[in-house]
Design an enzyme around this catalytic site. Structure first.
Site, short mmCIF file in Angstrom:
data_model
loop_
_atom_site.label_atom_id
_atom_site.label_comp_id
_atom_site.label_asym_id
_atom_site.label_seq_id
_atom_site.Cartn_x
_atom_site.Cartn_y
_atom_site.Cartn_z
N ASN A 152 0.84 -1.21 0.00
CA ASN A 152 0.00 0.00 0.00
C ASN A 152 0.88 1.25 0.00
OD1 ASN A 152 0.54 0.82 2.85
ND2 ASN A 152 -0.40 -1.17 3.25
N ASP B 144 -4.17 -6.12 5.25
CA ASP B 144 -5.34 -6.87 5.72
C ASP B 144 -5.45 -8.23 5.05
OD1 ASP B 144 -6.39 -4.95 7.49
OD2 ASP B 144 -7.13 -3.79 5.79
N LYS C 17 8.81 -17.72 -10.11
CA LYS C 17 8.15 -16.57 -10.74
C LYS C 17 6.99 -17.04 -11.62
CE LYS C 17 8.87 -12.76 -13.85
NZ LYS C 17 9.59 -12.35 -15.02
N PHE D 10 -4.79 3.97 14.38
CA PHE D 10 -4.86 4.96 13.32
C PHE D 10 -5.90 4.48 12.31
CE2 PHE D 10 -1.22 7.76 14.08
CZ PHE D 10 -0.72 7.12 15.19
N LYS E 171 -13.96 1.90 14.88
CA LYS E 171 -12.73 1.15 15.13
C LYS E 171 -12.22 1.33 16.56
CE LYS E 171 -11.45 1.13 10.33
NZ LYS E 171 -10.64 1.64 9.24
N LYS F 111 -11.86 -2.19 18.41
CA LYS F 111 -10.52 -2.67 18.72
C LYS F 111 -10.12 -2.37 20.17
CE LYS F 111 -9.00 -2.52 13.94
NZ LYS F 111 -7.88 -2.93 13.11
N1 CTP Z 1 -4.25 -2.91 12.17
C1 CTP Z 1 -3.72 -4.01 12.82
N2 CTP Z 1 -3.70 -5.24 12.21
C2 CTP Z 1 -4.23 -5.41 10.99
C3 CTP Z 1 -4.82 -4.30 10.32
C4 CTP Z 1 -4.81 -3.07 10.93
O1 CTP Z 1 -3.26 -3.86 13.96
N3 CTP Z 1 -4.19 -6.61 10.42
C5 CTP Z 1 -4.24 -1.59 12.84
C6 CTP Z 1 -3.56 -0.48 12.07
O2 CTP Z 1 -2.18 -0.39 12.39
C7 CTP Z 1 -4.33 0.77 12.52
C8 CTP Z 1 -5.71 0.23 12.71
O3 CTP Z 1 -5.58 -1.17 12.97
O4 CTP Z 1 -3.85 1.28 13.73
C9 CTP Z 1 -6.53 0.45 11.49
O5 CTP Z 1 -7.64 -0.30 11.56
P1 CTP Z 1 -8.31 -1.04 10.34
O6 CTP Z 1 -9.56 -0.33 10.12
O7 CTP Z 1 -8.42 -2.47 10.59
O8 CTP Z 1 -7.38 -0.79 9.15
P2 CTP Z 1 -7.86 -0.75 7.69
O9 CTP Z 1 -6.96 -1.69 7.00
O10 CTP Z 1 -7.85 0.67 7.22
O11 CTP Z 1 -9.35 -1.38 7.75
P3 CTP Z 1 -10.64 -1.23 6.85
O12 CTP Z 1 -10.28 -1.89 5.59
O13 CTP Z 1 -11.66 -1.98 7.65
O14 CTP Z 1 -10.95 0.23 6.74
#
Ligand code: CTP
Length: 252
Positions: free
Chosen positions: A53, A122, A132, A166, A180, A184
């Site tokens: 990303n 994610d 490859k 974040f 969130k 969380k």
């Molecule tokens: N986070 C984490 N572990 C993951 C994904 C995210 O600890 N596997 C943490 C990130 O570091 C951040 C927060 O969770 O502090 C963000 O939350 P989240 O909404 O899950 O991240 P996004 O990927 O933006 O989720 P979404 O696609 O649901 O918007």
């Protein structure tokens, strides 16, 4: 000592400034063990490709540097980024979300304040090809599987630590962030509207909203260094409030 090499070599000006700032600064994070995660993850598809990303790690690195300047002991768990490790900070480099999870779990018991600024992947490819992959004329399907949510998992072991998450969002920013915060089990969430050109990914400035049980605090557009200090101010105020709360509960 000639001043240019060996023991008498003049330290880099950036290091001198950082040391002076720590020595003369507020010192209000002295005694805190701060863990910051930063940057993206890379999830391999095959030996030459990965999914990732746009995170550059700048907000997390700014937080780590600011926490050290204010007297904390700081560990930075960093995904692959092109930034120098801030002076005084111990950095553990990781690539995948699974490696980041392992590093966080290793450090978490010694942590009094956690800032999960990393853009954790994610999803990851369900299978990593050993060789490859060769293109064909048709489309390609990549099956992805979920990674573990590091923050959500830590919820099971709350302890004394203050946890800051974040939320990088493009729409319904504050509502998504509030969801969130609750889901969380966070003490504070930094809501970031990444659809703005001057905030979020790949720029040196940011504008965020800090959300906690006490309400919302706007941090208007500023350098990521300044925004880092505002995040630390709020986190520290919450921590002090919590300590105060415990003291009054004991007296009652
Ligand atoms: N986070 C984490 N572990 C993951 C994904 C995210 O600890 N596997 C943490 C990130 O570091 C951040 C927060 O969770 O502090 C963000 O939350 P989240 O909404 O899950 O991240 P996004 O990927 O933006 O989720 P979404 O696609 O649901 O918007």
């Amino acid at each position: 000592a000639c001043g240019y090499e060996g023991a008498g070599r003049l330290a880099d000006p950036g290091i001198i400034v950082a040391e002076v700032e720590r020595a003369l600064g507020a010192g209000d994070l002295a005694g805190e063990k701060v863990l910051v995660t930063a940057g993206p993850n890379r999830e391999p598809i095959d030996p030459v490709r990965f999914i990732s990303n746009r995170s550059t790690g700048r907000m997390g690195y700014a937080l780590a540097a600011a926490a050290w300047r204010r007297g904390a002991e700081v560990v930075l768990v960093s995904g692959p980024v092109a930034l120098p490790v801030p002076h005084g900070v111990r950095c553990e480099r990781v690539t995948t979300a699974a490696e980041m999870r392992d590093a966080v779990r290793r450090e978490i018991d010694a942590t009094s304040m956690l800032f999960m600024a990393a853009a954790v992947a994610d999803y990851r490819p369900a299978k990593v090809a050993a060789k490859k992959l060769k293109k064909t004329d048709g489309p390609m399907r990549l099956e992805l599987e979920r990674t573990v949510d590091i923050l959500a998992e830590l919820r099971a072991t709350p302890g004394e630590r203050l946890t800051v998450g974040f939320a990088a969002e493009t729409d319904d920013v504050l509502r998504n962030a509030e969801r969130k915060l609750a889901a969380k089990g966070l003490d504070l969430i930094v809501a970031n509207d990444v659809s703005r050109a001057d905030a979020g990914f790949e720029v040196d400035t940011n504008a965020v909203t800090l959300i906690d049980a006490g309400g919302r605090t706007e941090v208007p557009l500023a350098s990521k260094d300044d925004v880092a200090d505002r995040i630390l101010d709020r986190a520290l105020a919450l921590k002090r409030g919590r300590r105060q709360g415990r003291r009054s509960a004991r007296k009652a």
